[in-house]
Design a protein around this motif. Sequence first.
Motif, PDB file in Angstrom:
ATOM      1  N   LEU A 128       0.820  -1.212   0.000  1.00  0.00           N
ATOM      2  CA  LEU A 128       0.000   0.000   0.000  1.00  0.00           C
ATOM      3  C   LEU A 128       0.854   1.262   0.000  1.00  0.00           C
ATOM      4  CD1 LEU A 128      -2.760  -1.119   2.523  1.00  0.00           C
ATOM      5  CD2 LEU A 128      -2.910  -1.098   0.041  1.00  0.00           C
ATOM      6  N   GLY A 129       1.959   1.224  -0.698  1.00  0.00           N
ATOM      7  CA  GLY A 129       2.841   2.387  -0.814  1.00  0.00           C
ATOM      8  C   GLY A 129       3.842   2.522   0.312  1.00  0.00           C
ATOM      9  N   MET A 130       3.677   1.730   1.377  1.00  0.00           N
ATOM     10  CA  MET A 130       4.606   1.784   2.512  1.00  0.00           C
ATOM     11  C   MET A 130       5.832   0.936   2.195  1.00  0.00           C
ATOM     12  SD  MET A 130       2.974   3.705   4.596  1.00  0.00           S
ATOM     13  CE  MET A 130       3.696   3.467   6.179  1.00  0.00           C
ATOM     14  N   ALA A 131       7.017   1.442   2.509  1.00  0.00           N
ATOM     15  CA  ALA A 131       8.299   0.759   2.301  1.00  0.00           C
ATOM     16  C   ALA A 131       8.591   0.506   0.824  1.00  0.00           C
ATOM     17  CB  ALA A 131       8.352  -0.553   3.095  1.00  0.00           C
ATOM     18  N   ALA A 132       7.956   1.236  -0.049  1.00  0.00           N
ATOM     19  CA  ALA A 132       8.225   1.094  -1.481  1.00  0.00           C
ATOM     20  C   ALA A 132       9.527   1.803  -1.831  1.00  0.00           C
ATOM     21  CB  ALA A 132       7.073   1.677  -2.295  1.00  0.00           C
ATOM     22  N   LYS A 133      10.204   1.294  -2.848  1.00  0.00           N
ATOM     23  CA  LYS A 133      11.414   1.936  -3.356  1.00  0.00           C
ATOM     24  C   LYS A 133      11.026   2.846  -4.510  1.00  0.00           C
ATOM     25  CE  LYS A 133      14.354  -2.083  -2.485  1.00  0.00           C
ATOM     26  NZ  LYS A 133      15.275  -3.049  -3.142  1.00  0.00           N
ATOM     27  N   ARG A 134      11.820   3.896  -4.699  1.00  0.00           N
ATOM     28  CA  ARG A 134      11.586   4.823  -5.808  1.00  0.00           C
ATOM     29  C   ARG A 134      12.817   4.859  -6.695  1.00  0.00           C
ATOM     30  NH1 ARG A 134       9.027   6.345  -1.479  1.00  0.00           N
ATOM     31  NH2 ARG A 134       6.932   7.173  -1.589  1.00  0.00           N
ATOM     32  N   PHE A 135      12.558   4.845  -8.016  1.00  0.00           N
ATOM     33  CA  PHE A 135      13.643   4.871  -8.983  1.00  0.00           C
ATOM     34  C   PHE A 135      13.381   5.955 -10.013  1.00  0.00           C
ATOM     35  CE2 PHE A 135      13.510   0.591  -7.293  1.00  0.00           C
ATOM     36  CZ  PHE A 135      14.839   0.353  -6.993  1.00  0.00           C
ATOM     37  N   ALA A 136      14.437   6.659 -10.425  1.00  0.00           N
ATOM     38  CA  ALA A 136      14.349   7.724 -11.428  1.00  0.00           C
ATOM     39  C   ALA A 136      14.586   7.104 -12.810  1.00  0.00           C
ATOM     40  CB  ALA A 136      15.374   8.812 -11.134  1.00  0.00           C
ATOM     41  N   VAL A 137      13.512   6.928 -13.567  1.00  0.00           N
ATOM     42  CA  VAL A 137      13.569   6.256 -14.863  1.00  0.00           C
ATOM     43  C   VAL A 137      13.548   7.293 -15.991  1.00  0.00           C
ATOM     44  CG1 VAL A 137      12.368   4.621 -16.367  1.00  0.00           C
ATOM     45  CG2 VAL A 137      12.385   4.250 -13.896  1.00  0.00           C
ATOM     46  N   PRO A 138      14.484   7.198 -16.936  1.00  0.00           N
ATOM     47  CA  PRO A 138      14.490   8.154 -18.056  1.00  0.00           C
ATOM     48  C   PRO A 138      13.198   8.022 -18.878  1.00  0.00           C
ATOM     49  CG  PRO A 138      16.425   6.699 -18.130  1.00  0.00           C
ATOM     50  CD  PRO A 138      15.554   6.206 -17.050  1.00  0.00           C
ATOM     51  N   PRO A 139      12.548   9.124 -19.198  1.00  0.00           N
ATOM     52  CA  PRO A 139      11.282   9.037 -19.949  1.00  0.00           C
ATOM     53  C   PRO A 139      11.447   8.422 -21.337  1.00  0.00           C
ATOM     54  CG  PRO A 139      11.971  11.322 -19.712  1.00  0.00           C
ATOM     55  CD  PRO A 139      12.895  10.505 -18.887  1.00  0.00           C
ATOM     56  N   GLU A 140      12.624   8.595 -21.965  1.00  0.00           N
ATOM     57  CA  GLU A 140      12.821   8.045 -23.307  1.00  0.00           C
ATOM     58  C   GLU A 140      12.988   6.532 -23.303  1.00  0.00           C
ATOM     59  OE1 GLU A 140      16.766   9.849 -21.930  1.00  0.00           O
ATOM     60  OE2 GLU A 140      14.671  10.429 -21.897  1.00  0.00           O
ATOM     61  N   SER A 141      13.145   5.917 -22.117  1.00  0.00           N
ATOM     62  CA  SER A 141      13.289   4.466 -22.038  1.00  0.00           C
ATOM     63  C   SER A 141      11.951   3.771 -21.805  1.00  0.00           C
ATOM     64  CB  SER A 141      14.258   4.096 -20.915  1.00  0.00           C
ATOM     65  OG  SER A 141      13.679   4.383 -19.659  1.00  0.00           O
ATOM     66  N   VAL A 142      10.893   4.542 -21.691  1.00  0.00           N
ATOM     67  CA  VAL A 142       9.576   4.002 -21.389  1.00  0.00           C
ATOM     68  C   VAL A 142       8.717   4.014 -22.648  1.00  0.00           C
ATOM     69  CG1 VAL A 142       7.507   4.343 -19.975  1.00  0.00           C
ATOM     70  CG2 VAL A 142       9.750   4.822 -19.018  1.00  0.00           C
ATOM     71  N   VAL A 143       8.057   2.883 -22.901  1.00  0.00           N
ATOM     72  CA  VAL A 143       7.181   2.755 -24.063  1.00  0.00           C
ATOM     73  C   VAL A 143       5.770   2.471 -23.569  1.00  0.00           C
ATOM     74  CG1 VAL A 143       6.716   1.397 -26.137  1.00  0.00           C
ATOM     75  CG2 VAL A 143       9.063   1.901 -25.494  1.00  0.00           C
ATOM     76  N   TYR A 144       4.795   3.131 -24.160  1.00  0.00           N
ATOM     77  CA  TYR A 144       3.400   2.928 -23.762  1.00  0.00           C
ATOM     78  C   TYR A 144       2.729   1.921 -24.678  1.00  0.00           C
ATOM     79  CZ  TYR A 144      -1.487   3.882 -22.745  1.00  0.00           C
ATOM     80  OH  TYR A 144      -2.810   3.752 -22.409  1.00  0.00           O
ATOM     81  N   ARG A 145       2.069   0.935 -24.089  1.00  0.00           N
ATOM     82  CA  ARG A 145       1.278  -0.046 -24.831  1.00  0.00           C
ATOM     83  C   ARG A 145      -0.197   0.266 -24.591  1.00  0.00           C
ATOM     84  NH1 ARG A 145       4.091  -5.854 -23.643  1.00  0.00           N
ATOM     85  NH2 ARG A 145       5.720  -5.707 -25.210  1.00  0.00           N
TER      86      ARG A 145
END
Length: 161
Positions: free
Chosen positions: A69-86
């Motif tokens: 539920l969002g507790m103890a989750a990790k956060r990562f900075a992902v480059p937007p150009e590496s993400v593809v939308y399906r």
Amino acid sequence: MRKMQERSEVILERRTRAAGERWFMSADDILGKNVVNQLGEDLGEISDMRIGFPEGRVQYLVLRYGGILGMAAKRFAVPPESVVYRPGEDNFVVNIDKQRLDNEPGFEEDNWPEEADYSLIQSAGTMTPPTREEAEAMRREEPPPSEIVTTERVERRTPPR
């Protein structure tokens, strides 16, 4: 006069997706969207994004991974150009190994990075996940319909003497 036989050798062959129209997504459409890798493993969701000024450009998307539920989750900075939308599956695809996210610490809620973490991405090249039609054609071991992809061939020919 002898006819010269022309010999060619394919030096580059590349499959490309047929070009479509340009489209846009609002921040509301992006935030909360599910993220998977190319194997279909759930990597979490886009929880935020950082925009750099004065350029006014998205620096990175924040991938929230794990936790309950969002507790103890990790956060990562992902480059937007590496993400593809399906759009058919209504999720984002990024080429990140799930074990890598298990082993990396991510960043803290109160210590956001200035730039995206490009080391998370498995390939430096552009990732284009297969469309549903391409994936089904690969399973059937036959080429996808011609309206889905085009093939470009570059040939090198020896000049006639």
